[in-house]
Design a protein around this motif. Structure first.
Motif, short mmCIF file in Angstrom:
data_model
loop_
_atom_site.label_atom_id
_atom_site.label_comp_id
_atom_site.label_asym_id
_atom_site.label_seq_id
_atom_site.Cartn_x
_atom_site.Cartn_y
_atom_site.Cartn_z
N PRO A 32 0.84 -1.20 0.00
CA PRO A 32 0.00 0.00 0.00
C PRO A 32 0.88 1.26 0.00
N VAL A 33 0.54 2.23 -0.82
CA VAL A 33 1.36 3.43 -0.93
C VAL A 33 0.59 4.72 -0.63
N ASP A 34 -0.72 4.64 -0.49
CA ASP A 34 -1.51 5.85 -0.33
C ASP A 34 -1.14 6.68 0.90
N GLU A 35 -0.62 6.04 1.93
CA GLU A 35 -0.24 6.76 3.15
C GLU A 35 1.28 6.96 3.25
N LEU A 36 2.00 6.61 2.20
CA LEU A 36 3.45 6.67 2.21
C LEU A 36 3.94 8.11 2.29
N ARG A 37 4.96 8.31 3.12
CA ARG A 37 5.58 9.62 3.27
C ARG A 37 7.09 9.47 3.10
N TYR A 38 7.71 10.55 2.66
CA TYR A 38 9.16 10.56 2.45
C TYR A 38 9.88 10.10 3.71
N GLN A 39 10.77 9.17 3.56
CA GLN A 39 11.61 8.58 4.59
C GLN A 39 10.84 7.74 5.62
N ASP A 40 9.53 7.53 5.45
CA ASP A 40 8.81 6.56 6.28
C ASP A 40 9.21 5.15 5.88
N ASN A 41 9.60 5.00 4.64
CA ASN A 41 10.05 3.72 4.11
C ASN A 41 11.54 3.86 3.82
N GLU A 42 12.33 2.92 4.26
CA GLU A 42 13.79 3.02 4.09
C GLU A 42 14.21 3.13 2.63
N LYS A 43 13.36 2.71 1.72
CA LYS A 43 13.70 2.79 0.29
C LYS A 43 13.50 4.19 -0.28
#
Length: 80
Positions: A22-33
């Protein structure tokens, strides 16, 4: 495929995420990638997918999936 689906796929592809991530709630640097290098790949993927040229301020401000939706709206892409 809707514009929303296309944007999700651009995020998944640029950030090397699984197809079901899921990417709709993704924020910069919340995911290590999603680091600074991946950010530039993401911007390029979004520009290519939607045939837009994102200006520098918007590149800097694209800090989340939701913000990408808003920014694309400025360029006439109705992401729904």
């Amino acid at each position: 495929m809707t514009e929303l689906q296309r944007l999700r796929e651009a995020f998944r592809s640029a950030l090397d995420l699984p197809a079901d991530e899921p990417v709709d709630e993704l924020r910069y640097q919340d995911n290590e990638k999603w680091d600074s290098l991946a950010h530039m790949s993401l911007v390029a993927a979004v520009e290519d997918e939607f045939s837009v040229m994102i200006d520098t301020d918007d590149v800097i401000n694209m800090s989340s999936f939701a913000e990408a939706v808003r920014i694309l709206g400025k360029y006439g892409v109705d992401v729904k």
